[in-house]
Write a protein that holds these residues in place. Structure first.
Motif, PDB file in Angstrom:
ATOM      1  N   SER A   1       0.812  -1.212   0.000  1.00  0.00           N
ATOM      2  CA  SER A   1       0.000   0.000   0.000  1.00  0.00           C
ATOM      3  C   SER A   1       0.846   1.264   0.000  1.00  0.00           C
ATOM      4  N   GLY A   2       2.153   1.150   0.128  1.00  0.00           N
ATOM      5  CA  GLY A   2       3.013   2.322   0.133  1.00  0.00           C
ATOM      6  C   GLY A   2       3.125   2.928  -1.252  1.00  0.00           C
ATOM      7  N   PRO A   3       3.804   4.073  -1.358  1.00  0.00           N
ATOM      8  CA  PRO A   3       3.942   4.731  -2.657  1.00  0.00           C
ATOM      9  C   PRO A   3       4.828   3.920  -3.606  1.00  0.00           C
ATOM     10  N   VAL A   4       4.683   4.225  -4.879  1.00  0.00           N
ATOM     11  CA  VAL A   4       5.622   3.709  -5.862  1.00  0.00           C
ATOM     12  C   VAL A   4       6.772   4.704  -5.930  1.00  0.00           C
ATOM     13  N   VAL A   5       7.982   4.226  -5.736  1.00  0.00           N
ATOM     14  CA  VAL A   5       9.171   5.066  -5.738  1.00  0.00           C
ATOM     15  C   VAL A   5       9.975   4.796  -7.001  1.00  0.00           C
ATOM     16  N   ALA A   6      10.418   5.844  -7.665  1.00  0.00           N
ATOM     17  CA  ALA A   6      11.249   5.702  -8.865  1.00  0.00           C
ATOM     18  C   ALA A   6      12.497   6.554  -8.711  1.00  0.00           C
ATOM     19  N   GLY A   7      13.634   5.985  -9.060  1.00  0.00           N
ATOM     20  CA  GLY A   7      14.880   6.740  -9.053  1.00  0.00           C
ATOM     21  C   GLY A   7      15.059   7.466 -10.373  1.00  0.00           C
ATOM     22  N   VAL A   8      15.410   8.746 -10.310  1.00  0.00           N
ATOM     23  CA  VAL A   8      15.643   9.538 -11.523  1.00  0.00           C
ATOM     24  C   VAL A   8      16.992  10.237 -11.419  1.00  0.00           C
ATOM     25  N   ASP A   9      17.703  10.297 -12.536  1.00  0.00           N
ATOM     26  CA  ASP A   9      18.969  11.025 -12.571  1.00  0.00           C
ATOM     27  C   ASP A   9      19.069  11.935 -13.792  1.00  0.00           C
ATOM     28  N   GLY A  10      17.946  12.127 -14.475  1.00  0.00           N
ATOM     29  CA  GLY A  10      17.935  12.981 -15.660  1.00  0.00           C
ATOM     30  C   GLY A  10      18.208  12.240 -16.947  1.00  0.00           C
TER      31      GLY A  10
ATOM     32  N   HIS B   1      15.952  11.562  -6.307  1.00  0.00           N
ATOM     33  CA  HIS B   1      17.212  11.878  -6.993  1.00  0.00           C
ATOM     34  C   HIS B   1      18.322  11.956  -5.962  1.00  0.00           C
ATOM     35  N   ALA B   2      19.352  11.170  -6.157  1.00  0.00           N
ATOM     36  CA  ALA B   2      20.508  11.156  -5.255  1.00  0.00           C
ATOM     37  C   ALA B   2      21.661  11.899  -5.897  1.00  0.00           C
ATOM     38  N   CYS B   3      22.245  12.795  -5.136  1.00  0.00           N
ATOM     39  CA  CYS B   3      23.334  13.615  -5.655  1.00  0.00           C
ATOM     40  C   CYS B   3      24.424  13.710  -4.586  1.00  0.00           C
ATOM     41  N   PRO B   4      25.257  12.672  -4.463  1.00  0.00           N
ATOM     42  CA  PRO B   4      26.296  12.701  -3.433  1.00  0.00           C
ATOM     43  C   PRO B   4      27.265  13.848  -3.679  1.00  0.00           C
ATOM     44  N   PRO B   5      27.739  14.492  -2.617  1.00  0.00           N
ATOM     45  CA  PRO B   5      28.611  15.661  -2.785  1.00  0.00           C
ATOM     46  C   PRO B   5      29.935  15.285  -3.436  1.00  0.00           C
ATOM     47  N   LEU B   6      30.434  16.212  -4.244  1.00  0.00           N
ATOM     48  CA  LEU B   6      31.746  16.023  -4.847  1.00  0.00           C
ATOM     49  C   LEU B   6      32.830  16.235  -3.799  1.00  0.00           C
TER      50      LEU B   6
ATOM     51  N   GLY C   1       8.764  14.840  -4.863  1.00  0.00           N
ATOM     52  CA  GLY C   1      10.153  14.570  -5.176  1.00  0.00           C
ATOM     53  C   GLY C   1      11.012  14.616  -3.925  1.00  0.00           C
ATOM     54  N   GLU C   2      12.075  13.845  -3.936  1.00  0.00           N
ATOM     55  CA  GLU C   2      13.009  13.816  -2.807  1.00  0.00           C
ATOM     56  C   GLU C   2      14.427  13.909  -3.346  1.00  0.00           C
ATOM     57  N   HIS C   3      15.117  14.975  -2.944  1.00  0.00           N
ATOM     58  CA  HIS C   3      16.515  15.170  -3.331  1.00  0.00           C
ATOM     59  C   HIS C   3      17.384  14.862  -2.120  1.00  0.00           C
ATOM     60  N   THR C   4      18.390  14.030  -2.303  1.00  0.00           N
ATOM     61  CA  THR C   4      19.228  13.621  -1.177  1.00  0.00           C
ATOM     62  C   THR C   4      20.691  13.621  -1.587  1.00  0.00           C
ATOM     63  N   ALA C   5      21.558  13.843  -0.601  1.00  0.00           N
ATOM     64  CA  ALA C   5      22.999  13.823  -0.848  1.00  0.00           C
ATOM     65  C   ALA C   5      23.611  12.453  -0.636  1.00  0.00           C
ATOM     66  N   ALA C   6      22.765  11.440  -0.429  1.00  0.00           N
ATOM     67  CA  ALA C   6      23.271  10.077  -0.221  1.00  0.00           C
ATOM     68  C   ALA C   6      23.706   9.472  -1.548  1.00  0.00           C
ATOM     69  N   GLU C   7      24.444   8.370  -1.451  1.00  0.00           N
ATOM     70  CA  GLU C   7      24.782   7.613  -2.661  1.00  0.00           C
ATOM     71  C   GLU C   7      23.488   7.049  -3.258  1.00  0.00           C
ATOM     72  N   PRO C   8      23.422   6.906  -4.592  1.00  0.00           N
ATOM     73  CA  PRO C   8      22.164   6.489  -5.227  1.00  0.00           C
ATOM     74  C   PRO C   8      21.560   5.208  -4.662  1.00  0.00           C
TER      75      PRO C   8
ATOM     76  N   VAL D   1      23.833   0.045  -9.497  1.00  0.00           N
ATOM     77  CA  VAL D   1      22.773   0.518  -8.600  1.00  0.00           C
ATOM     78  C   VAL D   1      21.544  -0.373  -8.726  1.00  0.00           C
ATOM     79  N   ALA D   2      21.136  -0.674  -9.964  1.00  0.00           N
ATOM     80  CA  ALA D   2      19.962  -1.531 -10.170  1.00  0.00           C
ATOM     81  C   ALA D   2      20.185  -2.908  -9.575  1.00  0.00           C
ATOM     82  N   LEU D   3      21.369  -3.461  -9.751  1.00  0.00           N
ATOM     83  CA  LEU D   3      21.651  -4.785  -9.204  1.00  0.00           C
ATOM     84  C   LEU D   3      21.633  -4.772  -7.683  1.00  0.00           C
ATOM     85  N   ARG D   4      22.175  -3.728  -7.092  1.00  0.00           N
ATOM     86  CA  ARG D   4      22.240  -3.681  -5.636  1.00  0.00           C
ATOM     87  C   ARG D   4      20.858  -3.545  -5.014  1.00  0.00           C
ATOM     88  N   VAL D   5      20.030  -2.651  -5.560  1.00  0.00           N
ATOM     89  CA  VAL D   5      18.713  -2.476  -4.947  1.00  0.00           C
ATOM     90  C   VAL D   5      17.831  -3.711  -5.187  1.00  0.00           C
TER      91      VAL D   5
END
Length: 294
Positions: free
Chosen positions: A2-11, A37-42, A81-88, A120-124
């Motif tokens: 019953s939870g939301p459908v979550v999709a990863g996007v990177d553009g 969208h995950a955007c780990p800091p440089l 949308g959720e933007h995070t600095a974590a690894e994807p 990333v796809a394999l890990r999740v």
């Protein structure tokens, strides 16, 4: 579920194709769509402070524009949308903890030409708490999958040790789409028999073994057919390696569902050889559904 459908996007085009698939699934289920969208800091040694800030701003703007585009086209669907600095992978696994379904593109911007499925796809797929759909690159699958849901749903099924969660997911998916469910059961000749490719295997012996396998499949599916009579079930008993059987069958599928045994220790969180092969070679979106081991 019953939870939301979550999709990863990177553009990337691949991630947007996966997000489109996720939006259709969220609308079908009547739940919200969350784009992550995950955007780990440089590292500072790579970019000065202004560059690091610009990197994050670009990611936030991309996500905001993507969410706005989806809201404009699908006003009846709750979208955030959720933007995070974590690894994807970490960001998606965290989101999966409260999701009913996680959807990812087989590849994002990373990898190289010819790579079917990224890390990333394999890990999740191997670690998420909820079912994970991996949407392939349409150029890789050719004409087999066009992004619609008009084809049958398929289930990789071991009738000798049937798993409840993947079977329930597949029946529900077929019911919601109004399409047949093809149940693919791969079998092998008894260990003491000659090779399947040797002429010394008598045809009547092979037919007898196949009839026995078909009966096992029929018996295992009977409770599901009785509980969901509106779904047309097509048993497909094939003398093949399971991975090869599923990849071949996926050429005519809109969705393929397979199972993954959950692990009791973190070191056991991995995909089995069949799931790994199917993710790399299937011609349609693949759902990996975690379930307790035997």
């Amino acid at each position: 579920m019953s939870g939301p459908v979550v999709a990863g996007v990177d553009g990337s085009r691949r991630s947007l194709t996966a997000a489109e698939w996720a939006a259709r699934e969220a609308a079908r289920r009547g739940v919200a769509l969350r784009l992550v969208h995950a955007c780990p800091p440089l590292p500072r040694r790579v970019s000065p402070v202004p560059g690091v800030d610009a990197w994050q701003n670009v990611g936030e703007q991309m996500l905001g524009q993507t969410v706005a585009d989806f809201r404009a086209r699908l006003p009846e669907l709750g979208i955030d949308g959720e933007h995070t600095a974590a690894e994807p992978a970490e960001a998606l696994l965290t989101a999966a903890a409260s999701a009913g379904l996680l959807v990812v593109g087989a590849r994002g911007w990373g990898g190289f030409e010819g790579l079917a499925v990224g890390s990333v796809a394999l890990r999740v797929a191997a670690m998420a708490d909820c079912p994970v759909v991996t949407v392939p690159d349409e150029r890789r699958t050719g004409a087999g999958w066009d992004g619609t849901d008009a084809d049958e749903v398929q289930l990789g099924f071991d009738a000798h040790a049937p798993a409840e969660a993947p079977t329930a997911f597949a029946f529900r998916a077929a019911q919601e789409r109004g399409v047949p469910l093809r149940v693919v059961h791969a079998w092998a000749l008894p260990p003491a028999s000659p090779s399947a490719w040797m002429l010394t295997v008598l045809e009547e012996d092979r037919a007898m073994w196949e009839d026995q396998e078909s009966q096992v499949v029929s018996d295992a599916l009977r409770p599901w057919r009785e509980g969901c009579p509106e779904v047309t079930v097509v048993p497909d008993v094939v003398l093949l390696n399971p991975a090869e059987a599923l990849v071949r069958a996926s050429e005519r599928a809109g969705l393929l569902v397979i199972g993954r045994r959950t692990a009791t220790r973190p070191t056991q969180l991995r995909l089995g050889p069949v799931a790994h092969a199917v993710l790399h070679h299937a011609h349609c979106p693949v759902t990996v559904v975690p379930h307790p081991g035997p």
